[in-house]
Scaffold this motif. Structure first.
Motif, PDB file in Angstrom:
ATOM      1  N   ALA A  72       0.839  -1.207   0.000  1.00  0.00           N
ATOM      2  CA  ALA A  72       0.000   0.000   0.000  1.00  0.00           C
ATOM      3  C   ALA A  72       0.871   1.253   0.000  1.00  0.00           C
ATOM      4  O   ALA A  72       1.945   1.296   0.604  1.00  0.00           O
ATOM      5  CB  ALA A  72      -0.918   0.002   1.219  1.00  0.00           C
ATOM      6  N   ARG A  73       0.399   2.279  -0.691  1.00  0.00           N
ATOM      7  CA  ARG A  73       1.086   3.575  -0.682  1.00  0.00           C
ATOM      8  C   ARG A  73       0.527   4.398   0.490  1.00  0.00           C
ATOM      9  O   ARG A  73      -0.649   4.768   0.484  1.00  0.00           O
ATOM     10  CB  ARG A  73       0.844   4.302  -2.007  1.00  0.00           C
ATOM     11  CG  ARG A  73       1.404   3.567  -3.222  1.00  0.00           C
ATOM     12  CD  ARG A  73       1.150   4.347  -4.518  1.00  0.00           C
ATOM     13  NE  ARG A  73      -0.266   4.546  -4.759  1.00  0.00           N
ATOM     14  CZ  ARG A  73      -1.069   3.647  -5.363  1.00  0.00           C
ATOM     15  NH1 ARG A  73      -0.561   2.497  -5.782  1.00  0.00           N
ATOM     16  NH2 ARG A  73      -2.347   3.915  -5.546  1.00  0.00           N
ATOM     17  N   VAL A  74       1.392   4.639   1.481  1.00  0.00           N
ATOM     18  CA  VAL A  74       0.966   5.361   2.683  1.00  0.00           C
ATOM     19  C   VAL A  74       1.735   6.673   2.781  1.00  0.00           C
ATOM     20  O   VAL A  74       2.967   6.686   2.751  1.00  0.00           O
ATOM     21  CB  VAL A  74       1.197   4.518   3.950  1.00  0.00           C
ATOM     22  CG1 VAL A  74       0.719   5.289   5.189  1.00  0.00           C
ATOM     23  CG2 VAL A  74       0.468   3.184   3.848  1.00  0.00           C
ATOM     24  N   LEU A  75       0.989   7.765   2.893  1.00  0.00           N
ATOM     25  CA  LEU A  75       1.573   9.098   3.002  1.00  0.00           C
ATOM     26  C   LEU A  75       1.397   9.616   4.428  1.00  0.00           C
ATOM     27  O   LEU A  75       0.282   9.629   4.953  1.00  0.00           O
ATOM     28  CB  LEU A  75       0.889  10.051   2.020  1.00  0.00           C
ATOM     29  CG  LEU A  75       1.276  11.531   2.103  1.00  0.00           C
ATOM     30  CD1 LEU A  75       2.754  11.728   1.761  1.00  0.00           C
ATOM     31  CD2 LEU A  75       0.388  12.366   1.178  1.00  0.00           C
ATOM     32  N   LEU A  76       2.502  10.043   5.053  1.00  0.00           N
ATOM     33  CA  LEU A  76       2.458  10.612   6.395  1.00  0.00           C
ATOM     34  C   LEU A  76       2.531  12.136   6.291  1.00  0.00           C
ATOM     35  O   LEU A  76       3.439  12.680   5.668  1.00  0.00           O
ATOM     36  CB  LEU A  76       3.637  10.101   7.226  1.00  0.00           C
ATOM     37  CG  LEU A  76       3.775   8.580   7.354  1.00  0.00           C
ATOM     38  CD1 LEU A  76       4.988   8.226   8.217  1.00  0.00           C
ATOM     39  CD2 LEU A  76       2.513   7.960   7.927  1.00  0.00           C
ATOM     40  N   LEU A  77       1.561  12.798   6.901  1.00  0.00           N
ATOM     41  CA  LEU A  77       1.531  14.265   6.898  1.00  0.00           C
ATOM     42  C   LEU A  77       2.003  14.795   8.244  1.00  0.00           C
ATOM     43  O   LEU A  77       1.382  14.517   9.278  1.00  0.00           O
ATOM     44  CB  LEU A  77       0.109  14.780   6.631  1.00  0.00           C
ATOM     45  CG  LEU A  77      -0.523  14.448   5.284  1.00  0.00           C
ATOM     46  CD1 LEU A  77      -1.876  15.127   5.165  1.00  0.00           C
ATOM     47  CD2 LEU A  77       0.384  14.857   4.137  1.00  0.00           C
ATOM     48  N   GLY A  78       3.084  15.559   8.232  1.00  0.00           N
ATOM     49  CA  GLY A  78       3.602  16.153   9.462  1.00  0.00           C
ATOM     50  C   GLY A  78       4.372  15.152  10.286  1.00  0.00           C
ATOM     51  O   GLY A  78       3.772  14.289  10.914  1.00  0.00           O
ATOM     52  N   VAL A  79       5.697  15.244  10.291  1.00  0.00           N
ATOM     53  CA  VAL A  79       6.497  14.250  11.012  1.00  0.00           C
ATOM     54  C   VAL A  79       7.246  14.852  12.197  1.00  0.00           C
ATOM     55  O   VAL A  79       8.014  14.154  12.865  1.00  0.00           O
ATOM     56  CB  VAL A  79       7.483  13.536  10.058  1.00  0.00           C
ATOM     57  CG1 VAL A  79       6.719  12.755   8.999  1.00  0.00           C
ATOM     58  CG2 VAL A  79       8.466  14.510   9.412  1.00  0.00           C
ATOM     59  N   THR A  80       7.050  16.139  12.501  1.00  0.00           N
ATOM     60  CA  THR A  80       7.682  16.744  13.670  1.00  0.00           C
ATOM     61  C   THR A  80       6.871  16.403  14.925  1.00  0.00           C
ATOM     62  O   THR A  80       5.718  15.977  14.842  1.00  0.00           O
ATOM     63  CB  THR A  80       7.763  18.267  13.521  1.00  0.00           C
ATOM     64  OG1 THR A  80       6.436  18.799  13.377  1.00  0.00           O
ATOM     65  CG2 THR A  80       8.587  18.637  12.301  1.00  0.00           C
ATOM     66  N   TYR A  81       7.473  16.623  16.094  1.00  0.00           N
ATOM     67  CA  TYR A  81       6.764  16.263  17.324  1.00  0.00           C
ATOM     68  C   TYR A  81       5.751  17.326  17.734  1.00  0.00           C
ATOM     69  O   TYR A  81       4.858  17.064  18.542  1.00  0.00           O
ATOM     70  CB  TYR A  81       7.750  15.992  18.462  1.00  0.00           C
ATOM     71  CG  TYR A  81       8.063  17.171  19.363  1.00  0.00           C
ATOM     72  CD1 TYR A  81       7.278  17.447  20.487  1.00  0.00           C
ATOM     73  CD2 TYR A  81       9.142  18.012  19.122  1.00  0.00           C
ATOM     74  CE1 TYR A  81       7.560  18.517  21.312  1.00  0.00           C
ATOM     75  CE2 TYR A  81       9.427  19.082  19.938  1.00  0.00           C
ATOM     76  CZ  TYR A  81       8.632  19.324  21.038  1.00  0.00           C
ATOM     77  OH  TYR A  81       8.915  20.394  21.862  1.00  0.00           O
ATOM     78  N   LYS A  82       5.884  18.538  17.166  1.00  0.00           N
ATOM     79  CA  LYS A  82       4.994  19.623  17.552  1.00  0.00           C
ATOM     80  C   LYS A  82       4.625  20.419  16.307  1.00  0.00           C
ATOM     81  O   LYS A  82       5.422  20.522  15.374  1.00  0.00           O
ATOM     82  CB  LYS A  82       5.697  20.540  18.574  1.00  0.00           C
ATOM     83  CG  LYS A  82       4.731  21.426  19.343  1.00  0.00           C
ATOM     84  CD  LYS A  82       5.412  22.084  20.508  1.00  0.00           C
ATOM     85  CE  LYS A  82       4.361  22.855  21.317  1.00  0.00           C
ATOM     86  NZ  LYS A  82       4.960  23.603  22.422  1.00  0.00           N
ATOM     87  N   PRO A  83       3.407  20.989  16.252  1.00  0.00           N
ATOM     88  CA  PRO A  83       3.010  21.713  15.050  1.00  0.00           C
ATOM     89  C   PRO A  83       3.825  22.978  14.821  1.00  0.00           C
ATOM     90  O   PRO A  83       4.215  23.668  15.770  1.00  0.00           O
ATOM     91  CB  PRO A  83       1.533  22.052  15.314  1.00  0.00           C
ATOM     92  CG  PRO A  83       1.363  21.989  16.786  1.00  0.00           C
ATOM     93  CD  PRO A  83       2.308  20.939  17.256  1.00  0.00           C
ATOM     94  N   ASP A  84       4.090  23.251  13.540  1.00  0.00           N
ATOM     95  CA  ASP A  84       4.707  24.498  13.096  1.00  0.00           C
ATOM     96  C   ASP A  84       6.121  24.708  13.620  1.00  0.00           C
ATOM     97  O   ASP A  84       6.587  25.835  13.759  1.00  0.00           O
ATOM     98  CB  ASP A  84       3.821  25.703  13.479  1.00  0.00           C
ATOM     99  CG  ASP A  84       2.399  25.538  12.979  1.00  0.00           C
ATOM    100  OD1 ASP A  84       2.229  25.234  11.790  1.00  0.00           O
ATOM    101  OD2 ASP A  84       1.464  25.682  13.786  1.00  0.00           O
ATOM    102  N   LEU A  85       6.801  23.600  13.922  1.00  0.00           N
ATOM    103  CA  LEU A  85       8.198  23.636  14.318  1.00  0.00           C
ATOM    104  C   LEU A  85       8.954  22.564  13.544  1.00  0.00           C
ATOM    105  O   LEU A  85       8.374  21.553  13.139  1.00  0.00           O
ATOM    106  CB  LEU A  85       8.362  23.369  15.818  1.00  0.00           C
ATOM    107  CG  LEU A  85       7.845  24.430  16.781  1.00  0.00           C
ATOM    108  CD1 LEU A  85       7.997  23.942  18.208  1.00  0.00           C
ATOM    109  CD2 LEU A  85       8.579  25.753  16.603  1.00  0.00           C
TER     110      LEU A  85
END
Length: 402
Positions: free
Chosen positions: A298-311
């Motif tokens: 399956a093609r799996v896309l991860l959105l946002g890989v940082t531990y906190k938003p906007d950093l």
């Protein structure tokens, strides 16, 4: 120009302190203790340098300041406890330069007793000076919340516990230049235990809501609506929200590796939170199966890989384990994050997509791990074949929520 302050350790605790000091007009030098995970944008660097900040490479400069604050990182060691090696090295470096009447403050996360039992002997032996008589010594827990625009060092109260009353007052005089309110603890151990309580409070409450997320999914209950309603209670409740795991620099401390003391609630919270990346992958695999697809291939896309938003901070991010588990299932994993131009899992580069909406439409499964402001969840949910939202950020009914 001589500096008033030396910040020793320019990682996640030292850099914000140096920024706050410069903003308050305090001439500051920064001394690195090793490869530290602190970063500033070019604009922030220019502001600090123009405000009087200087990087120091010569340890002799540490002996020319009135206040020295140790912010060396104390990551989790192989035994699960805090690794104090960088703190100890910083203390030895400072001790060799320490002069009478200097105020030394520790801000690194430590066990209760560290200031008196580890830092004090290192400073005294290396300098020949006596803490509380020849120089001031205190502890102050760091209260850094990266990216928080509402609470800055200037309006966040600072807790201080000195070895003697005079030590406390000297540290209070320094922090009074940076913040609106100084809170005096009875001593260093009390101040150190404040840090212990505050850190564990976060982890325990996140664990509770993570367990509630699993339970509510099994019961067919909308947890996000439950939290929305519960947080209207004006007393006795503070809202926490679930997620794919807990990241960041402040690690939970159950004291097991420090004298055998165990905080059972914290130990259990660690177990609950560490299971969340696996639970996210399980939910993703189930969604694929329900739509006639296998996780393998399956093609799996991860959105946002940082531990906190906007950093741009990846420290302890649960995305690492989510990606690894998906790869072990045979999925083809890619990612998108506006703050992370390149990303690897166990030295294996993960492909980064450039055209976000095309990638979302092409993926068999898209998993939102971090809610950056730049993500239009309404638009992305329309494009996605399957969207698993671990942050409750998508409009109700537009995605499968954790």
């Amino acid at each position: 120009m001589p500096a008033d302050l030396a910040v020793i350790g320019l990682g996640p605790y030292g850099l914000p302190l140096a920024q706050a000091a410069v903003a308050a007009g305090v001439a500051t030098i920064g001394y690195r203790t090793g490869p530290e995970a602190g970063s500033l944008s070019p604009a922030e660097q220019r502001r600090m340098l123009s405000g009087g900040f200087r990087p120091a490479t010569n340890a002799a400069e540490l002996g020319r300041v009135r206040t020295a604050v140790i912010c060396a990182p104390t990551p989790r060691g192989a035994d699960g406890g805090l690794d104090l090696s960088q703190l100890e090295a910083a203390a030895r470096t400072l001790a060799a330069q320490l002069r009478p009447h200097t105020t030394v403050i520790l801000e690194s996360p430590v066990y209760p007793g560290t200031t008196e039992e580890i830092l004090r002997p290192l400073l005294e032996e290396g300098s020949g000076l006596r803490a509380g008589r020849d120089f001031h010594l205190a502890y102050s827990p760091s209260r850094v919340d990266p990216g928080n625009r509402d609470f800055t060092p200037a309006n966040t109260p600072k807790v201080i516990g000195g070895l003697t009353p005079a030590c406390t007052e000297s540290a209070a005089a320094f922090y009074g230049r940076l913040t609106d309110k100084v809170v005096r603890a009875r001593g260093p151990r009390e101040a150190e235990t404040v840090q212990l309580l505050e850190t564990n409070y976060r982890h325990v409450n996140i664990a509770l809501v993570n367990e509630m997320a699993v339970l509510c999914h099994d019961l067919g209950v909308d947890l996000w609506d439950v939290v929305r309603c519960a947080e209207t209670k004006p007393f006795g409740f503070q809202a926490f929200r679930p997620g794919p795991g807990v990241g960041g620099h402040a690690v939970p401390q159950d004291l097991t590796a420090h004298g055998g003391r165990t905080l059972r609630m914290v130990e259990l919270a660690q177990q609950v939170n560490s299971r969340m990346p696996g639970y996210v992958v399980q939910r993703g695999a189930t969604l694929l199966n329900e739509h006639g697809k296998s996780a393998r291939g399956a093609r799996v896309l991860l959105l946002g890989v940082t531990y906190k938003p906007d950093l741009a901070d990846l420290h302890g991010t649960p995305a690492q384990e989510v990606a690894l588990r998906l790869m072990e299932l045979g999925a083809s994993v890619s990612y998108h994050d506006p703050y992370v131009p390149a990303w690897s899992v166990l030295d294996r580069p993960v492909p980064r997509v450039d055209s976000l909406y095309e990638a979302v439409a092409d993926a068999d499964l898209t998993i939102l791990l971090q809610q950056h402001r730049t993500y239009d969840l309404q638009g992305l949910s329309v494009k996605a074949q399957l969207l698993l939202d671990t942050r409750g950020a998508a409009p109700t009914g537009a995605a499968h929520r954790l």
